[in-house]
Scaffold this motif. Structure first.
Motif, PDB file in Angstrom:
ATOM      1  N   LEU A   1       2.539  24.684   9.724  1.00  0.00           N
ATOM      2  CA  LEU A   1       3.542  23.936   8.977  1.00  0.00           C
ATOM      3  C   LEU A   1       4.842  24.729   8.873  1.00  0.00           C
ATOM      4  O   LEU A   1       5.924  24.180   9.101  1.00  0.00           O
ATOM      5  N   ALA A   2       4.756  26.009   8.556  1.00  0.00           N
ATOM      6  CA  ALA A   2       5.962  26.835   8.434  1.00  0.00           C
ATOM      7  C   ALA A   2       6.726  26.901   9.758  1.00  0.00           C
ATOM      8  O   ALA A   2       7.956  26.796   9.781  1.00  0.00           O
ATOM      9  N   ILE A   3       6.010  27.049  10.860  1.00  0.00           N
ATOM     10  CA  ILE A   3       6.651  27.101  12.178  1.00  0.00           C
ATOM     11  C   ILE A   3       7.307  25.760  12.509  1.00  0.00           C
ATOM     12  O   ILE A   3       8.439  25.704  12.994  1.00  0.00           O
ATOM     13  N   ALA A   4       6.611  24.663  12.223  1.00  0.00           N
ATOM     14  CA  ALA A   4       7.157  23.334  12.500  1.00  0.00           C
ATOM     15  C   ALA A   4       8.392  23.066  11.648  1.00  0.00           C
ATOM     16  O   ALA A   4       9.380  22.510  12.141  1.00  0.00           O
ATOM     17  N   LEU A   5       8.360  23.446  10.375  1.00  0.00           N
ATOM     18  CA  LEU A   5       9.530  23.256   9.516  1.00  0.00           C
ATOM     19  C   LEU A   5      10.711  24.061  10.031  1.00  0.00           C
ATOM     20  O   LEU A   5      11.838  23.564  10.083  1.00  0.00           O
ATOM     21  N   ASP A   6      10.455  25.319  10.417  1.00  0.00           N
ATOM     22  CA  ASP A   6      11.522  26.159  10.958  1.00  0.00           C
ATOM     23  C   ASP A   6      12.136  25.535  12.208  1.00  0.00           C
ATOM     24  O   ASP A   6      13.353  25.493  12.353  1.00  0.00           O
ATOM     25  N   ALA A   7      11.274  25.028  13.095  1.00  0.00           N
ATOM     26  CA  ALA A   7      11.764  24.401  14.328  1.00  0.00           C
ATOM     27  C   ALA A   7      12.598  23.156  14.032  1.00  0.00           C
ATOM     28  O   ALA A   7      13.484  22.802  14.803  1.00  0.00           O
ATOM     29  N   ALA A   8      12.299  22.504  12.892  1.00  0.00           N
ATOM     30  CA  ALA A   8      13.037  21.303  12.513  1.00  0.00           C
ATOM     31  C   ALA A   8      14.289  21.632  11.704  1.00  0.00           C
ATOM     32  O   ALA A   8      14.986  20.736  11.247  1.00  0.00           O
ATOM     33  N   GLY A   9      14.565  22.932  11.519  1.00  0.00           N
ATOM     34  CA  GLY A   9      15.765  23.336  10.800  1.00  0.00           C
ATOM     35  C   GLY A   9      15.629  23.329   9.292  1.00  0.00           C
ATOM     36  O   GLY A   9      16.627  23.345   8.575  1.00  0.00           O
ATOM     37  N   VAL A  10      14.392  23.289   8.800  1.00  0.00           N
ATOM     38  CA  VAL A  10      14.153  23.292   7.360  1.00  0.00           C
ATOM     39  C   VAL A  10      13.799  24.716   6.936  1.00  0.00           C
ATOM     40  O   VAL A  10      12.900  25.337   7.511  1.00  0.00           O
ATOM     41  N   ALA A  11      14.493  25.226   5.935  1.00  0.00           N
ATOM     42  CA  ALA A  11      14.207  26.569   5.435  1.00  0.00           C
ATOM     43  C   ALA A  11      12.811  26.579   4.822  1.00  0.00           C
ATOM     44  O   ALA A  11      12.505  25.778   3.942  1.00  0.00           O
ATOM     45  N   ALA A  12      11.959  27.482   5.296  1.00  0.00           N
ATOM     46  CA  ALA A  12      10.595  27.565   4.790  1.00  0.00           C
ATOM     47  C   ALA A  12      10.227  29.024   4.578  1.00  0.00           C
ATOM     48  O   ALA A  12      10.568  29.886   5.386  1.00  0.00           O
ATOM     49  N   THR A  13       9.540  29.287   3.474  1.00  0.00           N
ATOM     50  CA  THR A  13       9.029  30.619   3.190  1.00  0.00           C
ATOM     51  C   THR A  13       7.517  30.529   3.145  1.00  0.00           C
ATOM     52  O   THR A  13       6.956  29.678   2.443  1.00  0.00           O
ATOM     53  N   LEU A  14       6.848  31.408   3.883  1.00  0.00           N
ATOM     54  CA  LEU A  14       5.389  31.435   3.944  1.00  0.00           C
ATOM     55  C   LEU A  14       4.905  32.586   3.091  1.00  0.00           C
ATOM     56  O   LEU A  14       5.337  33.726   3.253  1.00  0.00           O
ATOM     57  N   VAL A  15       3.982  32.316   2.163  1.00  0.00           N
ATOM     58  CA  VAL A  15       3.426  33.336   1.287  1.00  0.00           C
ATOM     59  C   VAL A  15       1.938  33.456   1.572  1.00  0.00           C
ATOM     60  O   VAL A  15       1.208  32.464   1.557  1.00  0.00           O
ATOM     61  N   GLU A  16       1.504  34.674   1.859  1.00  0.00           N
ATOM     62  CA  GLU A  16       0.102  34.947   2.162  1.00  0.00           C
ATOM     63  C   GLU A  16      -0.352  36.125   1.310  1.00  0.00           C
ATOM     64  O   GLU A  16       0.423  37.044   1.045  1.00  0.00           O
ATOM     65  N   ALA A  17      -1.601  36.115   0.879  1.00  0.00           N
ATOM     66  CA  ALA A  17      -2.133  37.155   0.002  1.00  0.00           C
ATOM     67  C   ALA A  17      -2.329  38.491   0.709  1.00  0.00           C
ATOM     68  O   ALA A  17      -2.309  39.530   0.076  1.00  0.00           O
ATOM     69  N   ALA A  18      -2.538  38.470   2.015  1.00  0.00           N
ATOM     70  CA  ALA A  18      -2.817  39.701   2.753  1.00  0.00           C
ATOM     71  C   ALA A  18      -1.809  39.884   3.873  1.00  0.00           C
ATOM     72  O   ALA A  18      -1.232  38.925   4.373  1.00  0.00           O
ATOM     73  N   ALA A  19      -1.624  41.135   4.270  1.00  0.00           N
ATOM     74  CA  ALA A  19      -0.748  41.445   5.404  1.00  0.00           C
ATOM     75  C   ALA A  19      -1.288  40.768   6.658  1.00  0.00           C
ATOM     76  O   ALA A  19      -2.492  40.550   6.773  1.00  0.00           O
ATOM     77  N   PRO A  20      -0.415  40.441   7.632  1.00  0.00           N
ATOM     78  CA  PRO A  20      -0.871  39.726   8.837  1.00  0.00           C
ATOM     79  C   PRO A  20      -1.627  40.608   9.819  1.00  0.00           C
ATOM     80  O   PRO A  20      -1.203  40.832  10.927  1.00  0.00           O
ATOM     81  N   ARG A  21      -2.764  41.133   9.396  1.00  0.00           N
ATOM     82  CA  ARG A  21      -3.672  41.892  10.273  1.00  0.00           C
ATOM     83  C   ARG A  21      -5.029  41.212  10.202  1.00  0.00           C
ATOM     84  O   ARG A  21      -5.545  40.983   9.106  1.00  0.00           O
ATOM     85  N   THR A  22      -5.618  40.896  11.332  1.00  0.00           N
ATOM     86  CA  THR A  22      -6.880  40.165  11.365  1.00  0.00           C
ATOM     87  C   THR A  22      -7.958  40.840  10.531  1.00  0.00           C
ATOM     88  O   THR A  22      -8.665  40.195   9.779  1.00  0.00           O
ATOM     89  N   ASP A  23      -8.090  42.155  10.649  1.00  0.00           N
ATOM     90  CA  ASP A  23      -9.166  42.842   9.924  1.00  0.00           C
ATOM     91  C   ASP A  23      -8.891  42.979   8.430  1.00  0.00           C
ATOM     92  O   ASP A  23      -9.761  43.372   7.666  1.00  0.00           O
ATOM     93  N   ALA A  24      -7.680  42.643   7.977  1.00  0.00           N
ATOM     94  CA  ALA A  24      -7.336  42.757   6.566  1.00  0.00           C
ATOM     95  C   ALA A  24      -7.423  41.422   5.825  1.00  0.00           C
ATOM     96  O   ALA A  24      -7.289  41.394   4.620  1.00  0.00           O
ATOM     97  N   GLN A  25      -7.630  40.333   6.553  1.00  0.00           N
ATOM     98  CA  GLN A  25      -7.674  39.027   5.904  1.00  0.00           C
ATOM     99  C   GLN A  25      -8.892  38.930   4.995  1.00  0.00           C
ATOM    100  O   GLN A  25      -9.999  39.279   5.397  1.00  0.00           O
ATOM    101  N   PRO A  26      -8.728  38.442   3.769  1.00  0.00           N
ATOM    102  CA  PRO A  26      -9.855  38.363   2.851  1.00  0.00           C
ATOM    103  C   PRO A  26     -10.977  37.460   3.345  1.00  0.00           C
ATOM    104  O   PRO A  26     -12.124  37.643   2.993  1.00  0.00           O
ATOM    105  N   SER A  27     -10.655  36.480   4.192  1.00  0.00           N
ATOM    106  CA  SER A  27     -11.684  35.555   4.674  1.00  0.00           C
ATOM    107  C   SER A  27     -12.184  35.921   6.067  1.00  0.00           C
ATOM    108  O   SER A  27     -12.916  35.159   6.678  1.00  0.00           O
ATOM    109  N   TYR A  28     -11.811  37.085   6.583  1.00  0.00           N
ATOM    110  CA  TYR A  28     -12.180  37.447   7.953  1.00  0.00           C
ATOM    111  C   TYR A  28     -13.693  37.559   8.087  1.00  0.00           C
ATOM    112  O   TYR A  28     -14.336  38.305   7.362  1.00  0.00           O
ATOM    113  N   ASP A  29     -14.263  36.794   8.966  1.00  0.00           N
ATOM    114  CA  ASP A  29     -15.703  36.847   9.188  1.00  0.00           C
ATOM    115  C   ASP A  29     -16.061  36.617  10.653  1.00  0.00           C
ATOM    116  O   ASP A  29     -17.155  36.199  10.957  1.00  0.00           O
TER     117      ASP A  29
END
Length: 114
Positions: free
Chosen positions: A24-52
């Motif tokens: 959604l954030a990428i699509a909004l950006d491509a459409a020229g809509v300002a979007a801020t994405l907030v995530e609880a963990a840094a963008p590292r696969t092994d650091a994601q709280p739901s990584y399984d």
């Protein structure tokens, strides 16, 4: 008129950077809509709280949709094409086999780390 126009010229806050939130954030950006994405963990696969170690299986139609909104180019490098599918049931007679090449397509779908 832009179908994704933000309310009163403001921006959109997207909570959660999973497949849907990030898309959604990428699509909004491509459409020229300002979007801020907030995530609880840094963008590292092994650091994601739901990584399984699960994978997503995406149908060709899903990938077509992700391409249309400009998301697939960000995920394609991590994706593995599904070129052969065999459907069967234990202790049952028969099975179905589907081959991408036989149907004239490069892949039936793709798998992608969740």
């Amino acid at each position: 008129m832009n179908a994704f126009a933000s309310p009163a010229g403001g921006s959109v806050l997207v909570i959660g950077g999973g497949l849907v939130g990030a898309s959604l954030a990428i699509a909004l950006d491509a459409a020229g809509v300002a979007a801020t994405l907030v995530e609880a963990a840094a963008p590292r696969t092994d650091a994601q709280p739901s990584y399984d170690e699960r994978n997503l299986a995406l149908a060709r139609a899903t990938v077509n949709g992700l391409e249309a909104i400009g998301v697939w180019r960000h995920a394609a490098a991590c994706a593995t094409p599904i070129r052969h599918i065999r459907v069967s049931r234990a202790d049952e007679f028969g099975s179905a086999r589907i081959d991408a090449e036989k149907h004239g397509v490069d892949a039936l779908g793709w798998t992608l780390p969740a």
